[in-house]
Design a protein around this motif. Structure first.
Motif, PDB file in Angstrom:
ATOM      1  N   THR A 119      43.770 -15.839 -60.523  1.00  0.00           N
ATOM      2  CA  THR A 119      45.049 -16.024 -61.377  1.00  0.00           C
ATOM      3  C   THR A 119      45.881 -14.830 -61.526  1.00  0.00           C
ATOM      4  OG1 THR A 119      43.744 -15.612 -63.369  1.00  0.00           O
ATOM      5  CG2 THR A 119      43.880 -17.762 -62.595  1.00  0.00           C
ATOM      6  N   ASP A 120      45.395 -13.765 -61.332  1.00  0.00           N
ATOM      7  CA  ASP A 120      46.286 -12.735 -61.045  1.00  0.00           C
ATOM      8  C   ASP A 120      47.159 -12.480 -59.870  1.00  0.00           C
ATOM      9  OD1 ASP A 120      47.653  -9.955 -60.779  1.00  0.00           O
ATOM     10  OD2 ASP A 120      45.791  -8.855 -60.615  1.00  0.00           O
ATOM     11  N   ILE A 121      48.470 -13.067 -59.937  1.00  0.00           N
ATOM     12  CA  ILE A 121      49.304 -13.415 -58.597  1.00  0.00           C
ATOM     13  C   ILE A 121      49.356 -12.251 -57.871  1.00  0.00           C
ATOM     14  CG2 ILE A 121      51.617 -12.701 -59.905  1.00  0.00           C
ATOM     15  CD1 ILE A 121      52.484 -15.478 -58.879  1.00  0.00           C
ATOM     16  N   GLU A 122      49.204 -10.912 -58.482  1.00  0.00           N
ATOM     17  CA  GLU A 122      49.454 -10.058 -57.395  1.00  0.00           C
ATOM     18  C   GLU A 122      48.358  -9.629 -56.684  1.00  0.00           C
ATOM     19  OE1 GLU A 122      50.607  -6.391 -59.754  1.00  0.00           O
ATOM     20  OE2 GLU A 122      52.569  -7.687 -60.598  1.00  0.00           O
ATOM     21  N   ALA A 123      46.983 -10.088 -56.863  1.00  0.00           N
ATOM     22  CA  ALA A 123      45.864  -9.826 -56.201  1.00  0.00           C
ATOM     23  C   ALA A 123      45.768 -10.387 -54.727  1.00  0.00           C
ATOM     24  CB  ALA A 123      44.823 -10.341 -57.034  1.00  0.00           C
ATOM     25  N   MET A 124      46.187 -11.640 -54.476  1.00  0.00           N
ATOM     26  CA  MET A 124      46.008 -12.289 -53.376  1.00  0.00           C
ATOM     27  C   MET A 124      46.778 -13.524 -53.166  1.00  0.00           C
ATOM     28  SD  MET A 124      42.120 -13.604 -53.558  1.00  0.00           S
ATOM     29  CE  MET A 124      42.024 -15.304 -52.585  1.00  0.00           C
ATOM     30  N   ASN A 125      46.820 -14.146 -52.186  1.00  0.00           N
ATOM     31  CA  ASN A 125      47.323 -15.270 -52.022  1.00  0.00           C
ATOM     32  C   ASN A 125      46.299 -16.533 -52.010  1.00  0.00           C
ATOM     33  OD1 ASN A 125      50.096 -14.675 -51.585  1.00  0.00           O
ATOM     34  ND2 ASN A 125      49.781 -13.929 -49.591  1.00  0.00           N
ATOM     35  N   PRO A 126      46.659 -17.657 -52.175  1.00  0.00           N
ATOM     36  CA  PRO A 126      45.514 -18.805 -52.012  1.00  0.00           C
ATOM     37  C   PRO A 126      44.767 -18.662 -50.812  1.00  0.00           C
ATOM     38  CG  PRO A 126      47.567 -19.533 -53.060  1.00  0.00           C
ATOM     39  CD  PRO A 126      47.836 -18.451 -52.507  1.00  0.00           C
ATOM     40  N   GLN A 127      43.681 -18.820 -50.985  1.00  0.00           N
ATOM     41  CA  GLN A 127      42.895 -18.885 -49.627  1.00  0.00           C
ATOM     42  C   GLN A 127      42.120 -20.398 -49.416  1.00  0.00           C
ATOM     43  OE1 GLN A 127      42.534 -16.141 -47.422  1.00  0.00           O
ATOM     44  NE2 GLN A 127      43.919 -15.483 -48.996  1.00  0.00           N
ATOM     45  N   ALA A 128      42.246 -20.893 -48.088  1.00  0.00           N
ATOM     46  CA  ALA A 128      41.889 -22.298 -47.936  1.00  0.00           C
ATOM     47  C   ALA A 128      40.390 -22.102 -47.156  1.00  0.00           C
ATOM     48  CB  ALA A 128      42.793 -23.011 -46.934  1.00  0.00           C
ATOM     49  N   LEU A 129      39.722 -23.140 -47.653  1.00  0.00           N
ATOM     50  CA  LEU A 129      38.260 -23.463 -46.995  1.00  0.00           C
ATOM     51  C   LEU A 129      38.168 -24.772 -46.529  1.00  0.00           C
ATOM     52  CD1 LEU A 129      35.824 -21.588 -49.686  1.00  0.00           C
ATOM     53  CD2 LEU A 129      36.348 -20.694 -47.233  1.00  0.00           C
TER      54      LEU A 129
END
Length: 146
Positions: A64-74
């Protein structure tokens, strides 16, 4: 009056005194409910999270920390890994389908204590189960599901 006081003191002075140990009742602090952690990890060590998609639909996860990463698909039967976020995190997981009214997601958590890895198995459950949406890792080492 003085003689009565003297008699009382004499009687009390000769009464054997027995020691009494205070006994604590057994602790019964556990109350079932969502407010109890589902697992614990060692908060003094680096922690990782594996997300295992055990559904037949693609899912997506993100911190939820927007700066950490982008959503990842699985894709179904794939595993994703989160690391380097410190000792606390809020992780969201959701299905990537247009209509998810026939099911809700349920998370099953297992901690590999030797490696300090949290394995989150994502499965589909019936609509009667309200569903999980997020995993909360707290600085205390507690893992909560919401």
């Amino acid at each position: 009056m003085k003689s009565l006081s003297l008699i009382v003191l004499l009687v009390l002075g000769f009464v054997p005194v027995s020691e009494v140990e205070a006994k604590d009742p057994p602790a019964e602090t556990y109350q079932p409910g969502y407010w109890q952690p589902v697992a614990r990890f060692d908060n003094k060590r680096i922690v990782e999270v594996n997300i295992i998609n055990n559904t037949d639909v693609p899912i997506e996860y993100d911190l939820t920390d927007i700066e950490a990463m982008n959503p990842q698909a699985l894709q179904p039967e794939q595993t994703g890994n989160l690391n380097g976020f410190g000792s606390s995190a809020n992780i969201v997981i959701y299905p990537l389908v247009n209509d998810a009214t026939d099911f809700n997601l349920r998370y099953k958590v297992a901690v590999d204590e030797d490696n300090n890895v949290i394995n989150v198995s994502v499965i589909k459950d019936k609509p009667s189960f309200l569903g999980h949406r997020s995993i909360n890792l707290q600085r205390t080492g507690a893992v909560y599901l919401y």
